[in-house]
Scaffold this motif. Sequence first.
Motif, mmCIF file in Angstrom:
data_model
loop_
_atom_site.group_PDB
_atom_site.id
_atom_site.type_symbol
_atom_site.label_atom_id
_atom_site.label_comp_id
_atom_site.label_asym_id
_atom_site.label_seq_id
_atom_site.Cartn_x
_atom_site.Cartn_y
_atom_site.Cartn_z
ATOM 1 N N ASP A 197 0.829 -1.208 0.000
ATOM 2 C CA ASP A 197 0.000 0.000 0.000
ATOM 3 C C ASP A 197 0.865 1.261 0.000
ATOM 4 N N LYS A 198 2.039 1.185 0.616
ATOM 5 C CA LYS A 198 2.953 2.326 0.599
ATOM 6 C C LYS A 198 3.653 2.440 -0.760
ATOM 7 N N VAL A 199 3.979 1.312 -1.339
ATOM 8 C CA VAL A 199 4.660 1.312 -2.637
ATOM 9 C C VAL A 199 3.743 1.827 -3.734
ATOM 10 N N VAL A 200 2.468 1.438 -3.682
ATOM 11 C CA VAL A 200 1.495 1.866 -4.707
ATOM 12 C C VAL A 200 0.413 2.699 -4.021
ATOM 13 N N PRO A 201 0.661 3.998 -3.815
ATOM 14 C CA PRO A 201 -0.306 4.834 -3.104
ATOM 15 C C PRO A 201 -1.552 5.141 -3.918
ATOM 16 N N TYR A 202 -1.437 5.094 -5.260
ATOM 17 C CA TYR A 202 -2.576 5.397 -6.120
ATOM 18 C C TYR A 202 -2.625 4.379 -7.256
ATOM 19 N N LYS A 203 -3.823 3.866 -7.494
ATOM 20 C CA LYS A 203 -4.008 2.941 -8.607
ATOM 21 C C LYS A 203 -5.466 2.983 -9.042
ATOM 22 N N GLY A 204 -5.729 2.509 -10.231
ATOM 23 C CA GLY A 204 -7.097 2.457 -10.723
ATOM 24 C C GLY A 204 -7.204 1.498 -11.888
ATOM 25 N N ASN A 205 -8.415 1.020 -12.120
ATOM 26 C CA ASN A 205 -8.634 0.115 -13.239
ATOM 27 C C ASN A 205 -10.094 0.076 -13.631
ATOM 28 N N THR A 206 -10.345 -0.247 -14.874
ATOM 29 C CA THR A 206 -11.697 -0.541 -15.335
ATOM 30 C C THR A 206 -12.005 -2.001 -15.028
ATOM 31 N N GLU A 207 -13.209 -2.440 -15.324
ATOM 32 C CA GLU A 207 -13.599 -3.814 -15.010
ATOM 33 C C GLU A 207 -12.798 -4.830 -15.824
ATOM 34 N N TYR A 208 -12.427 -4.445 -17.031
ATOM 35 C CA TYR A 208 -11.654 -5.320 -17.907
ATOM 36 C C TYR A 208 -10.420 -4.581 -18.406
ATOM 37 N N TYR A 209 -9.366 -5.320 -18.702
ATOM 38 C CA TYR A 209 -8.275 -4.775 -19.512
ATOM 39 C C TYR A 209 -8.371 -5.413 -20.889
ATOM 40 N N TYR A 210 -7.641 -4.855 -21.825
ATOM 41 C CA TYR A 210 -7.703 -5.350 -23.198
ATOM 42 C C TYR A 210 -6.306 -5.725 -23.670
#
Length: 255
Positions: A197-210
Amino acid sequence: MAWLPVDNSRQSRRMVKHYDVGGSLPTRYFGGLTTDTQIETSALAQALADTDLKMEYILFDDCYMSSVEVAYEMKGVAHYIIACPTEIMSYGFPYGRCGEYLLGSLDYRNVVDNFIGYYSFSSSPYATAAVTDCTQLDGLADIVRQINEGVGEKSVSLTDVQPMDGYEPSLFFDFGDYIRHKCEDALLLEAFNAQLDKVVPYKGNTEYYYSALCGKVRIDRYSGLNTSESSLNSLFQGYDNTAWYKATHCKQSIK
């Protein structure tokens, strides 16, 4: 291609890469198709180190570069890495929406949120992005080394781990999910998740990747980083030369 070394072997040339596939939804790639127009991540890190200039951030506007192996290689030359752990649609980062947060007063959360938001409402609703704090990577490597020492040669059933690509066999997996399957010590896993959680403070994703190789893939587990650890893909060779492997598979403490 994340940590993968420049490889012009006959077998590598025969293997179809994601950037070889022309489809209705092309994904992004930069760099040449021959070894003389390619550079390894380690060489890029060394070139930046030779300038004696520490970057506040490096944004990789191409596929698979939100990788624990890449981040560990770049930790001496950048504070933050902004990148995608999967393929990225050919349009790339929507700088019209993200650019203001990359200049002046930096706002990494808004970079990620606007990236994901842009693609969520586009005709190609596939996106993953994350910000890695490279100053926290040594602590993560120390915990992963302890996990590796505890499990020895235990193999992970990769069919149960979240893939991050369209390769067969998969070359990139979700890093957090991989460790979840590997770690048998509840306290170590708790420490790992806290440090991640400290290494990756911000992340996001859609329901699928392509992926240009296989189309859309559902994301059930997402940590923001990929890894190639234990891949059975023929392109996996050379992994034990990465700085990440050396830091997490030795018995000495991280220096």
